[in-house]
Design an enzyme around this catalytic site. Structure first.
Site, PDB file in Angstrom:
ATOM      1  N   GLU A 290       4.700   2.527  -6.617  1.00 57.16           N
ATOM      2  CA  GLU A 290       3.393   1.773  -7.187  1.00 57.16           C
ATOM      3  C   GLU A 290       3.604   0.537  -8.132  1.00 57.16           C
ATOM      4  OE1 GLU A 290       1.104   4.877  -8.937  1.00 57.16           O
ATOM      5  OE2 GLU A 290       0.485   5.979  -7.102  1.00 57.16           O
TER       6      GLU A 290
ATOM      7  N   GLU B 277       1.058   9.605  -1.155  1.00 57.09           N
ATOM      8  CA  GLU B 277       0.502  10.716  -2.035  1.00 57.09           C
ATOM      9  C   GLU B 277      -1.270  10.750  -1.763  1.00 57.09           C
ATOM     10  OE1 GLU B 277       0.793   9.672  -6.245  1.00 57.09           O
ATOM     11  OE2 GLU B 277       3.125   9.064  -5.911  1.00 57.09           O
TER      12      GLU B 277
END
Length: 736
Positions: free
Chosen positions: A500, A604
Site C-alpha cells: 500500500e 485484502e
C-alpha cells in the site's frame, strides 16, 4: 491491512559465582587463620600478659555493647587463651596489609569508648522492669544463635567453593541481559556483612504482604476487565497459552555456543520459543541474513487440498484461482487486531502504533513482549487449520525491522525474522504457497499505523525520503538474495515489493521508478517468483501499460467499501450487488492486458459492513458509521452518521456485538456478502482474506467467522456465486 484509508483516506538461575570468596567490606581480603605449630609457637612468644589482658577486656566489653554498636560482620566466639596473640604486621602478605589490626593507641581509645558506653547501658538496664530485662537477655541470646547460623552457612559455602563441589548454571538470554537475576531463596546474609532481619524488617515484610493480598486481586480483576491488558507489555487474550517447553534445547550444550554469540540472536538459549527450530549453532548467513533455526532438508511434495497441485508441481496462475488468507497483526502489529497491547494506555500517552508501543516499553521489555506475541498469536496449529479451511496460499505481512533497524528506531530488531522463516516452513508442511508481504518500509510508505508509524510519510517524501527509499532497496537486496535459495523455489510463490504505497500522496513517477529498481534487484539476485505491486489507491484503470518492462508482475488491489464514505452507506442489498457487479467488472478489465494491467489479485478484503471495530480507524478515533471521525481533510472528515439511510441513529453496538447475538438474517447476509466477494475476485487471479485471526473483531477474522457460521467451512464450498438474484433483506435493519 488497509487502515483508515482506501478511497476517501487516499488523498535456574543465579549469576555464576567465582570459586574464591569476595573481599570483605573496604577491600579487605580473606586470609587463612589456620595455625601451624611453628606459627603458634611464634605467637606464644610474642603475646605478652599486657596484650592478652587488653584484648580480653576489649572482647568482654564488646559483648556488653553489642546492641548499641552493630557489628560490620558476624561476631565470632572468643579464642581460647592459648590462641590469643599479638598480631605481627610483618607476617601479612602485601594483599593483606590493608587489613592491619588496631594499634595499642587505637585499642586504648576503643576501650575508653566501650567503658563509657557500657556504663550508659548499665544505667539504662537498671531502670528497666524485670520483664524488660528478661526480654533484653532473650534478644541477646537470639542474636548469638543467628550469628552462629550465619557463620555456619558461610563456612559451609566456603568448603563447597574451596573443593569445587558447588556449580552454578550460567544465566543466558534476555533475563541476564536485563540483570534481572535473583538469588534463589530470597534474603541472603552476604560475606560483606549485611544486617540480618530485625523486628522492623519483619514488620515491613508483613505490611508488604498485606498490600499484595489487597492489590493482586484488584489487578487481576482490572486486567480481565480490560481484556487482558497490554499497556505494560502484557499480552492479550489471543496470546494466552502454556509456555513453550523448548525440549530440543536438552540436546544442546551451552558451551557449544561461542562466547561472541552468547546472548545474541544466534544464541538459542535466549529464544523464548525453540519449537521446530534447529537449535544447533551456526554463524552462516546468506545475504547477510542468518540461517540459524533452519533444517538442511525440506520436502515440497505436499498439497494443500485435492483441488490443487503439490508444491513441487506448477500452479497455473490465471487459470487456477488463488484462495488465500493473511496472517495480519502478527509480525507487524496492528491495533485493531491486537487491541490488548494498547487499551490500557491513556489517550495523552500517545501509544498508537508499534513505534510508540516499543518506544514506551523500551528495548528489553519490547523484545520480551513481542517475541511472546510472535510465538503465541500464530502457531503451527493455525497453519494446519488454514489448510483444513480450504486455503492454498498464505500472505505473510512483516516489516523491515525483521531484517534491520536504523538509528532512532525503537522497533524490536530481527526476532520476527526467525518466526517468518518458521512460518514458511509450516506453510511448506501443509502445502500452502507463500506471498511475502513487506508491510512496513523505512520511513513509512503511507503514514498509517500498520506501516509501523502513524503520521507523515517519510519514504520518497520529506527530508529522509530518498535515504529511506535506498534503505528499502538495500533490504530487498538482502531478502531476495536469501530467498533465492533453492529451498524457497516452490514454497514462495509471490514476493511483495511494498504494501500500500500511498500513491495518491506521493509522486506516481517516483514510486514506479523505485518499483522498477526493486524488481531489477530481485531478479538479479536470482528470484523468479511473481512480484506484487500495490495499486496505490489510484484505481485499477490507471495501471494499464505500467511496469510493462518487468516480467511476472501482479497488481495487488485491496477492496473495502467501509473506508469510503460514499460506499459505507450502501444498503445491505446494494453492497452485495456492488461486489457482484462493480468489483467483478473491475477485475475483468484489469486482468486483460488489452484493457488493463494484466495479472491482478485482491490482496485484502473482509466481510465487515461497518468501520466500527475498535481502533480500526486508529486509536482514540471514532467511525464513519456513527459520524465521529473528524479529520483535518474535509474530503475525508465524517461528522454525520454514514449508515443507511443516513437517519442519524447509527450505532456500533450491534456491529461489535458477540456473533452469538446475530440474527439468522444477518448471518445469512454476512455469508452472502463474503461469497459474493470471493466470486468477484476470482474473476481475476484470486484473493487473500484479511485476516486469519483477531483478538475480538469477528468480522475481520476468518477463524472466528467460520466458527460463528458466517464464513464457509471450505473456501470452495459456497451457496452463492453472484449468478442468482440478491434478496432485499427488508427485515434486516440498515442502521442497527
Amino acid at each position: 491491512m488497509a487502515g483508515p484509508h482506501n478511497r476517501d483516506a487516499r488523498p535456574d538461575g543465579e549469576r555464576i559465582r567465582r570459586s574464591h570468596h569476595r573481599p570483605r567490606e573496604g577491600g579487605r581480603a580473606r586470609r587463612d587463620t589456620r595455625d601451624t605449630p611453628e606459627k603458634q609457637a611464634s605467637r606464644d612468644v610474642q603475646d605478652s600478659p599486657r596484650d592478652i589482658e587488653a584484648l580480653d577486656r576489649r572482647q568482654r566489653r564488646e559483648k556488653r555493647v553489642s546492641r548499641d554498636i552493630p557489628s560490620r560482620s558476624p561476631r565470632q566466639k572468643p579464642r581460647s587463651p592459648e590462641r590469643r596473640r599479638r598480631i605481627d604486621p610483618s607476617s601479612f602478605t602485601s594483599s593483606e596489609r590493608s587489613s592491619n589490626p588496631l594499634s595499642f593507641d587505637s585499642l586504648a581509645k576503643l576501650d575508653a569508648h566501650n567503658e563509657k558506653t557500657s556504663r550508659r547501658t548499665q544505667e539504662q538496664e537498671q531502670l528497666l522492669a524485670p520483664g524488660d530485662k528478661d526480654r533484653g537477655h532473650e534478644r541477646q541470646r537470639k542474636e548469638k544463635v543467628a550469628s552462629g547460623r550465619v557463620l555456619k552457612d558461610k563456612a559451609k559455602h566456603r568448603r563447597k567453593s574451596d573443593h569445587g563441589k558447588e556449580k552454578r548454571r550460567v544465566v543466558s538470554g534476555p533475563l541476564a541481559e536485563e540483570g534481572n537475576v535473583r538469588r534463589r531463596g530470597g534474603y541472603v546474609a552476604e560475606e560483606s556483612g549485611k544486617k540480618r532481619f530485625g523486628r522492623k524488617c519483619w514488620i515491613s515484610v508483613l505490611v508488604v504482604v498485606l498490600l499484595l493480598v489487597i492489590l493482586i486481586p484488584v489487578g487481576v480483576y482490572a486486567s480481565k476487565k480490560n481484556g487482558g491488558g497490554g499497556g505494560g507489555g502484557s499480552v492479550g487474550s489471543s496470546d494466552d497459552g502454556p509456555e513453550p517447553a523448548n525440549e530440543n534445547l536438552k540436546n544442546v550444550n551451552e558451551n557449544d555456543i561461542p562466547a561472541a554469540a552468547k546472548n545474541t540472536y544466534l544464541d538459542p538459549f535466549t529464544w523464548y520459543d525453540t519449537k521446530d527450530f534447529n537449535v544447533t549453532y551456526t554463524p552462516e548467513t546468506i545475504g547477510g541474513l542468518p540461517v540459524m533455526g533452519l533444517d538442511s532438508k525440506w520436502d515440497d511434495s505436499t498439497r494443500a487440498n485435492p483441488n490443487v497441485p503439490p508444491l513441487d508441481k506448477e500452479w497455473i496462475y490465471g487459470t487456477m484461482p488463488i484462495r488465500g488468507v493473511n496472517v495480519g497483526g502478527w509480525l507487524s502489529i496492528e491495533p485493531f487486531i491486537t487491541p490488548s497491547y494498547f487499551e490500557s494506555y491513556k489517550p495523552n500517552q500517545g501509544i498508537i502504533d508499534e513505534y510508540t508501543l516499543t518506544r514506551e516499553l523500551g528495548p528489553q521489555k519490547a523484545a520480551k513482549t513481542l517475541e511472546r506475541h510472535y510465538s503465541m498469536f500464530i502457531k503451527e496449529e493455525d497453519f494446519k487449520q488454514i489448510q483444513a479451511a480450504g486455503f492454498d496460499h498464505v500472505r505473510i505481512p512483516f516489516s523491515y525491522w525483521a531484517v534491520t533497524t536504523y538509528p532512532g528506531d525503537p522497533y524490536v530488531p530481527k526476532i520476527s525474522w526467525r518466526y517468518l522463516l518458521r512460518a514458511i516452513e509450516y506453510c511448506r508442511k501443509y502445502g500452502l504457497r507463500v506471498n511475502l508481504d513487506l508491510h512496513g518500509l523505512p520511513g513509512s510508505q503511507n503514514g498509517w499505523n500498520h506501516s509501523g508509524r502513524l503520521g507523515a510519510i517519510g519514504w520518497l517524501n520529506g527530508t529522509d525520503g530518498a535515504l529511506n527509499a535506498q534503505r528499502s532497496l538495500d533490504i530487498h537486496l538482502q531478502m531476495s538474495t536469501f530467498f533465492a535459495q533453492p529451498r524457497y523455489k516452490n514454497v514462495i510463490a509471490i514476493y511483495g515489493l511494498a504494501n500500500e504505497p500511498k500513491m495518491i500522496a506521493l509522486p506516481t513517477a517516483a514510486v514506479l521508478e523505485w518499483e522498477s529498481k526493486a524488481a531489477a534487484i530481485v531478479r538479479k539476485s536470482g528470484m523468479q517468483q511473481y512480484l506484487a505491486v500495490g495499486d496505490g489507491f489510484l484505481g485499477l484503470s490507471k495501471w494499464k501499460g505500467q511496469l510493462s518492462d518487468v516480467q511476472k508482475v501482479i497488481l495487488d488491489v485491496h477492496q473495502y467499501t467501509i473506508f469510503n464514505k460514499n460506499q459505507i452507506n450502501f444498503p445491505h442489498q446494494k453492497k452485495i450487488q456492488y461486489a457482484c457487479q462493480g468489483w467483478t467488472e473491475q477485475m475483468k478489465e484489469s486482468v486483460n492486458v488489452a484493457t488493463g494491467f494484466g495479472p491482478t489479485i485482491c490482496g485484502e478484503w473482509s466481510q465487515a459492513d461497518t468501520d466500527c471495530a475498535p481502533y480500526l480507524n486508529n486509536i482514540n478515533t471514532g467511525s464513519r458509521w456513527e459520524g465521529t471521525l473528524p479529520t483535518d481533510d474535509p474530503t475525508t472528515s465524517v461528522t454525520t452518521p454514514r449508515c443507511p439511510p443516513d437517519s442519524g441513529t447509527c450505532s456500533c453496538d450491534e456491529a461489535n456485538a458477540d456473533p452469538s447475538s446475530y440474527s439468522e438474517e444477518y448471518k445469512q447476509w454476512l455469508m452472502m456478502y463474503a461469497e459474493a466477494q470471493m466470486a468477484s475476485f476470482e474473476a481475476g487471479w484470486g484473493w487473500f482474506y484479511w485476516t486469519w485471526a483477531t483478538e475480538s473483531a469477528t468480522q475481520w477474522s476468518w477463524k472466528a467467522g467460520m466458527a460463528a457460521g458466517i464464513l464457509p467451512k471450505k473456501t470452495w464450498q459456497r451457496d452463492f456465486n453472484c449468478t442468482a438474484n440478491v434478496p432485499d433483506f427488508k427485515d434486516l435493519p440498515e442502521n442497527y
